[in-house]
Write a protein that holds these residues in place. Structure first.
Motif, PDB file in Angstrom:
ATOM      1  N   GLN A 160       6.162   1.141  -8.208  1.00  0.00           N
ATOM      2  CA  GLN A 160       5.200   1.728  -7.274  1.00  0.00           C
ATOM      3  C   GLN A 160       3.763   1.514  -7.746  1.00  0.00           C
ATOM      4  OE1 GLN A 160       7.091   5.622  -7.492  1.00  0.00           O
ATOM      5  NE2 GLN A 160       7.645   5.509  -5.326  1.00  0.00           N
ATOM      6  N   LEU A 161       3.546   1.694  -9.053  1.00  0.00           N
ATOM      7  CA  LEU A 161       2.189   1.518  -9.588  1.00  0.00           C
ATOM      8  C   LEU A 161       1.692   0.088  -9.387  1.00  0.00           C
ATOM      9  CD1 LEU A 161       2.146   3.493 -12.949  1.00  0.00           C
ATOM     10  CD2 LEU A 161       0.859   3.996 -10.873  1.00  0.00           C
ATOM     11  N   SER A 162       2.588  -0.892  -9.636  1.00  0.00           N
ATOM     12  CA  SER A 162       2.157  -2.288  -9.509  1.00  0.00           C
ATOM     13  C   SER A 162       1.811  -2.601  -8.057  1.00  0.00           C
ATOM     14  CB  SER A 162       3.264  -3.230  -9.985  1.00  0.00           C
ATOM     15  OG  SER A 162       3.684  -2.882 -11.263  1.00  0.00           O
ATOM     16  N   LEU A 163       2.665  -2.137  -7.143  1.00  0.00           N
ATOM     17  CA  LEU A 163       2.383  -2.377  -5.731  1.00  0.00           C
ATOM     18  C   LEU A 163       1.096  -1.703  -5.309  1.00  0.00           C
ATOM     19  CD1 LEU A 163       5.808  -2.205  -3.971  1.00  0.00           C
ATOM     20  CD2 LEU A 163       4.227  -4.132  -4.124  1.00  0.00           C
ATOM     21  N   MET A 164       0.935  -0.460  -5.740  1.00  0.00           N
ATOM     22  CA  MET A 164      -0.267   0.279  -5.396  1.00  0.00           C
ATOM     23  C   MET A 164      -1.505  -0.465  -5.893  1.00  0.00           C
ATOM     24  SD  MET A 164      -1.016   4.267  -6.193  1.00  0.00           S
ATOM     25  CE  MET A 164      -2.374   4.245  -7.336  1.00  0.00           C
ATOM     26  N   THR A 165      -1.425  -0.992  -7.113  1.00  0.00           N
ATOM     27  CA  THR A 165      -2.556  -1.733  -7.669  1.00  0.00           C
ATOM     28  C   THR A 165      -2.944  -2.894  -6.769  1.00  0.00           C
ATOM     29  OG1 THR A 165      -1.766  -1.182  -9.874  1.00  0.00           O
ATOM     30  CG2 THR A 165      -3.349  -2.982  -9.714  1.00  0.00           C
ATOM     31  N   VAL A 166      -1.932  -3.672  -6.350  1.00  0.00           N
ATOM     32  CA  VAL A 166      -2.226  -4.847  -5.529  1.00  0.00           C
ATOM     33  C   VAL A 166      -2.819  -4.427  -4.185  1.00  0.00           C
ATOM     34  CG1 VAL A 166      -1.202  -6.820  -4.371  1.00  0.00           C
ATOM     35  CG2 VAL A 166      -0.476  -6.222  -6.686  1.00  0.00           C
ATOM     36  N   VAL A 167      -2.172  -3.447  -3.532  1.00  0.00           N
ATOM     37  CA  VAL A 167      -2.658  -3.017  -2.219  1.00  0.00           C
ATOM     38  C   VAL A 167      -4.072  -2.439  -2.326  1.00  0.00           C
ATOM     39  CG1 VAL A 167      -2.264  -1.447  -0.295  1.00  0.00           C
ATOM     40  CG2 VAL A 167      -0.327  -2.585  -1.388  1.00  0.00           C
ATOM     41  N   GLU A 168      -4.293  -1.614  -3.353  1.00  0.00           N
ATOM     42  CA  GLU A 168      -5.600  -0.976  -3.485  1.00  0.00           C
ATOM     43  C   GLU A 168      -6.684  -2.014  -3.770  1.00  0.00           C
ATOM     44  OE1 GLU A 168      -5.658   2.454  -5.954  1.00  0.00           O
ATOM     45  OE2 GLU A 168      -7.796   2.765  -5.691  1.00  0.00           O
ATOM     46  N   MET A 169      -6.338  -3.018  -4.564  1.00  0.00           N
ATOM     47  CA  MET A 169      -7.316  -4.069  -4.835  1.00  0.00           C
ATOM     48  C   MET A 169      -7.700  -4.793  -3.542  1.00  0.00           C
ATOM     49  SD  MET A 169      -8.746  -4.647  -7.688  1.00  0.00           S
ATOM     50  CE  MET A 169      -9.010  -2.900  -7.807  1.00  0.00           C
ATOM     51  N   ILE A 194      -1.298   4.977   4.072  1.00  0.00           N
ATOM     52  CA  ILE A 194      -0.248   3.994   4.369  1.00  0.00           C
ATOM     53  C   ILE A 194       0.475   3.583   3.082  1.00  0.00           C
ATOM     54  CG2 ILE A 194       0.164   1.643   5.229  1.00  0.00           C
ATOM     55  CD1 ILE A 194      -2.259   2.058   7.089  1.00  0.00           C
ATOM     56  N   THR A 195      -0.295   3.379   2.020  1.00  0.00           N
ATOM     57  CA  THR A 195       0.333   2.997   0.750  1.00  0.00           C
ATOM     58  C   THR A 195       1.286   4.079   0.276  1.00  0.00           C
ATOM     59  OG1 THR A 195      -1.729   1.865   0.196  1.00  0.00           O
ATOM     60  CG2 THR A 195      -0.163   2.202  -1.584  1.00  0.00           C
ATOM     61  N   GLY A 196       0.827   5.341   0.330  1.00  0.00           N
ATOM     62  CA  GLY A 196       1.697   6.443  -0.075  1.00  0.00           C
ATOM     63  C   GLY A 196       2.970   6.463   0.753  1.00  0.00           C
ATOM     64  N   LEU A 209       5.180   3.485  -0.344  1.00  0.00           N
ATOM     65  CA  LEU A 209       5.726   3.641  -1.705  1.00  0.00           C
ATOM     66  C   LEU A 209       6.894   4.608  -1.733  1.00  0.00           C
ATOM     67  CD1 LEU A 209       2.587   3.774  -4.029  1.00  0.00           C
ATOM     68  CD2 LEU A 209       4.060   1.856  -3.500  1.00  0.00           C
ATOM     69  N   ASN A 210       7.001   5.462  -0.717  1.00  0.00           N
ATOM     70  CA  ASN A 210       8.103   6.401  -0.719  1.00  0.00           C
ATOM     71  C   ASN A 210       9.306   5.915   0.069  1.00  0.00           C
ATOM     72  OD1 ASN A 210       7.550   9.011  -2.257  1.00  0.00           O
ATOM     73  ND2 ASN A 210       5.584   8.463  -1.342  1.00  0.00           N
ATOM     74  N   PHE A 211       9.289   4.657   0.482  1.00  0.00           N
ATOM     75  CA  PHE A 211      10.512   4.058   1.018  1.00  0.00           C
ATOM     76  C   PHE A 211      11.597   4.108  -0.040  1.00  0.00           C
ATOM     77  CE2 PHE A 211       8.276   0.991   4.187  1.00  0.00           C
ATOM     78  CZ  PHE A 211       8.046   2.067   5.033  1.00  0.00           C
ATOM     79  N   LYS A 212      12.820   4.243   0.421  1.00  0.00           N
ATOM     80  CA  LYS A 212      13.921   4.312  -0.547  1.00  0.00           C
ATOM     81  C   LYS A 212      14.030   3.030  -1.360  1.00  0.00           C
ATOM     82  CE  LYS A 212      17.706   7.419  -0.391  1.00  0.00           C
ATOM     83  NZ  LYS A 212      18.954   7.837   0.261  1.00  0.00           N
TER      84      LYS A 212
END
Lengths: 404, 404, 404
Positions: A131-140, A370-372, A375-378
């Motif tokens: 989740q952290l890695s995905l969040m990093t990419v999306v947030e960037m 949207i990211t949150g 990220l909470n998809f199963k």
């Protein structure tokens, strides 16, 4: 351990490998520019040190989450810097972009990562590395989008635009955290020990010392920004001690107040550090930043967070969010005071800054939400609430837990 | 908790607020000077890092006083730097003063604060924040007075005058500490644990690494001072290990020896670092500094302190006081050796340096003694001896004390 | 304590005193050169900070060896730097040597010390300070011999020659460690705690942040080396997390993997950092370095070490040895790819680099083996195996062991 978690752990390396492979491939097609840089190496080094070391240890206050705080911080920063450099590269295909030298590019990438680090503070202990890695990419991507709009539509300078990272990071993180389950009330793990608080103080002091570098690294004439930032930090430190003693019973100090409020001045003064003419203005700004930071630390978790179902682990809302809002407001007020004789130009200037603020907020909140949600998809194997704030869920502990 | 202590706690925020308000008001009337500075930002940053981070963790050796050591250190430094900048401003009304640029002003203020930090080392754990804040202000005034006399009457250079801060800080602190009640003998709290000693070692190593910056920051030609300071530190480190093994039974090393004696060389060489021609002279000075530091750590607490009723918590007398005296003496000896062919000029030079030394000592001892006397007025709610060296007297501990 | 150990402890100070006296005497006869330096003070400071603070805390992972790790690290560095400066001085009597300025000399000495620090990592906890001091002196002589041959016979540049320090240090240490008794199997002291691992992470992060300085400090044009080193470190960090999760059961991360593999990229890219044209090459090198570091951490202790009777306390073989070999190989491959059109010049270049590699390896292995042999003479009072990894054998602990 049930197969569900095993699967989660198995998916981590492949996602990271995939990301890294993509990065290397894109880097293969990208150019590098060896011009003499406008950024000195010590300037970059300060920012790099601050983001990796300072924030890494700033976030170690949770008693059982020290390994993850420092380790994952390092991981997302190196992923994010590569990602950010590549996005800058891709933005060259859009109009109004110009190639920058290597050192400036990597320094700006490191500055941008502050947003991600702040966002992770809001979901600290509740996200797994996937989740952290995905969040990093999306947030960037979202941050660069927001900054590109700043530059293209509002013609805001690079430095001013960059100073929105605290705002962006805080509200992106808060919006994302609203989609995560709340920790169990009274969880013994969601707490600090004196030792972990002291280690977090070590990180805080590091950030404090390097904050003038952060606010001045992109500027040509640094000395004004350094001087103003120093005094804003100084006064917010004094105010933090004062208010902490005033607001606790028996007049004692509270370490969490000190952690968050000593930095508030540096955050708030960021937007206008280079243009504030007299240090006393920066000092008053530092004072106000510290006040809203400590008041926020009382009001938000009691009033706002339960309503919006937000759980903000390291208090990024009052550490970075509110002081950053104050700073944006102060910048507009200072503009008005300086240019009130020239109404048309003033109206234009003020409009631009207000637009920049709302643009940042909107992009942060929408993409964060949207990211949150995603990220909470199963699919991403969210962590069960009982495993929140727990190093042992991610790290092998060959040693006995005695003395931990 | 009896109302007596509640009152003390209630007075902290108001005193701090009053001080800060005064500072902001004076800053409002002060000018700022944006000339290009003779001090580079990395130079200031090194000193800032050293004073806030290095000294903050250098003082964390007490087992139950880590929060206060780092926290109050940050508080008094930010108060003191503002105070020092303002005093410099006020000194402009006196003759023979000239305006300096922003960066130089703030760097000199940070250097001056070393004196206060050293003084707090002598009364560590025995003073409350009200007393510390007052002591900071008074000591800053006294130090600036002493330095103004150096400059006006003795025409001593800025850098040489600044190098008296260790001397000033140590003897001011010792004089002040003579007025505080001594801790209960065999107090379990006035001790370190291996963990707190290791954290203090972290601060010590930081100070060690940055000491060449400290001794060279105000100079134009830095390289000589850096080289000499490095070798003085190196030899005093080697000597510290040697003497520590020689003086303990079974030939073991003692961490407190290492903490204090490795820095002694840097302190002693400060006065003459820029003028020592050959590194072997600096090395011998480092050796001697380490020797008197370790011998002092044996003799002073046994012979001198009981007689004078001084309790010197972190051993500033032998860490900073004695090496600084040695350095002042060495400077005179070196002057004599270099200028012995030109007796009239030599006599003048030697007289000036001896005068500067005694002036610093006198001002430090007298004002320190008076400060210690005032700080023990009942008005300032002195801490009961049973609450010495205790974080919990000042800080909220929501966490259980387990694992502390 | 039997008289045998007392004797050992008594011999420590005299050996150190003897060494220091020799150093001061030789310094007396040496010249100093005050030319303007090609090395800036911040450059030296970064390397100094890295070696003393970074490596000092990098080695604190053993649960009962924190004092010795940081303390002895400081001791051998200050001894070694003096020794290294003097050897450079003596080498001036040999042909093809030229005098260098003070700052460059001390910076090169500090860089050289990396070899010693890496070697002590291999014998960490198994050597007493007498052995460490002797090893430092012998290793410095051997390293300078190796580097003098690089320069004289192979005409290799200063920077490239210096980048062999990791290789030299790792194999010197491994060869020496083969002569030490192995620790008792299952020794409870040869392990880390979460706290000591976190402190070691602090040191690791420090080293990570300063590694670009290390690889660029001797170069004129630093920016290319900095950029490449940063990306090599970044990718090796990502790879470290990926492989750590892949190779442990349940897909958890292992702190020791992170400690060693995040730095592997910086080590491997050292040789070629200034000449790699595109960052993606550095990134692939970082990836490979991390891979062989983590694979090495599995294979070596199981396959190679038992056969060769080596016990490598902090895993210097896979942290520094293997990545450094990879870097040397990569440098040759890159040379071939760049110069394949010009076969004669290529053959010469490749031969030189291969010679330099084998020369370093041979000198390191032979002198390391001999040093290990000598250090285990009874004269040096080797430590009994039961006292391995034990601070209390060297340090006085006035405090109770509670909470250690």
């Amino acid at each position: 351990m049930p197969s569900h978690y095993r699967n989660f752990h198995n998916s981590v390396p492949w996602l990271i490998l995939f990301l890294e492979a993509v990065f290397i491939v894109i880097f293969y097609f990208s150019d590098s520019d060896e011009d003499i840089s406008s950024i000195s190496y010590p300037g970059f080094q300060d920012v790099n040190h601050m983001v990796i070391f300072g924030f890494g240890f700033f976030l170690t206050f949770l008693k059982r989450y020290g390994f993850s705080s420092t380790g994952f911080n390092l991981l997302i920063i190196v992923l994010g810097v590569q990602c950010s450099v590549l996005i800058e590269e891709l933005l060259l295909f859009l109009p109004y972009s110009e190639r920058e030298d290597d050192m400036r590019r990597i320094t700006k990438a490191t500055l941008s990562l502050t947003a991600v680090v702040i966002s992770t503070g809001a979901v600290l202990g509740k996200t797994n590395p996937v989740q952290l890695s995905l969040m990093t990419v999306v947030e960037m991507v979202a941050l660069h989008m927001s900054r590109w709009m700043h530059k293209t539509f509002l013609q805001i300078s690079d430095n001013t635009s960059m100073m929105h990272v605290h705002l962006f990071g805080a509200y992106f993180g808060l919006a994302a955290s609203s989609r995560f389950s709340e920790p169990l009330p009274g969880s013994e793990k969601n707490a600090s020990t004196p030792k972990s608080d002291l280690l977090s103080m070590l990180g805080t002091v590091f950030l404090w010392v390097f904050w003038p570098s952060f606010n001045s690294v992109l500027l040509w004439d640094k000395s004004k920004a350094i001087y103003n930032t120093y005094f804003a930090l100084a006064v917010s430190t004094v105010t933090a001690f004062m208010l902490s003693a005033l607001t606790t019973k028996d007049g004692k100090f509270k370490m969490t107040h000190i952690h968050s409020a000593v930095l508030a001045g540096g955050v708030a003064v960021g937007y206008a550090a280079h243009s504030i003419k007299y240090p006393w203005i920066a000092m008053i700004l530092g004072l106000l930043a510290s006040v809203i930071s400590i008041l926020g630390s009382y009001c938000l978790p009691r009033c706002l967070n339960p309503v919006l179902k937000i759980h903000d682990t390291s208090g990024v809302h009052f550490t970075f969010g509110l002081p950053s809002m104050l700073g944006a407001l102060a910048q507009v007020v200072l503009l008005v005071l300086e240019n009130w004789t020239d109404i048309p130009s003033l109206r234009h200037l003020v409009a631009i800054h207000i637009w920049a603020f709302f643009l940042t907020m909107d992009v942060a909140l929408i993409t964060g939400f949207i990211t949150g949600f995603i990220l909470n998809f199963k699919l991403f194997k969210t962590i069960p609430v009982s495993k929140y704030f727990e190093d042992q869920f991610y790290w092998e502990f060959p040693h006995l837990a005695v003395g931990f």
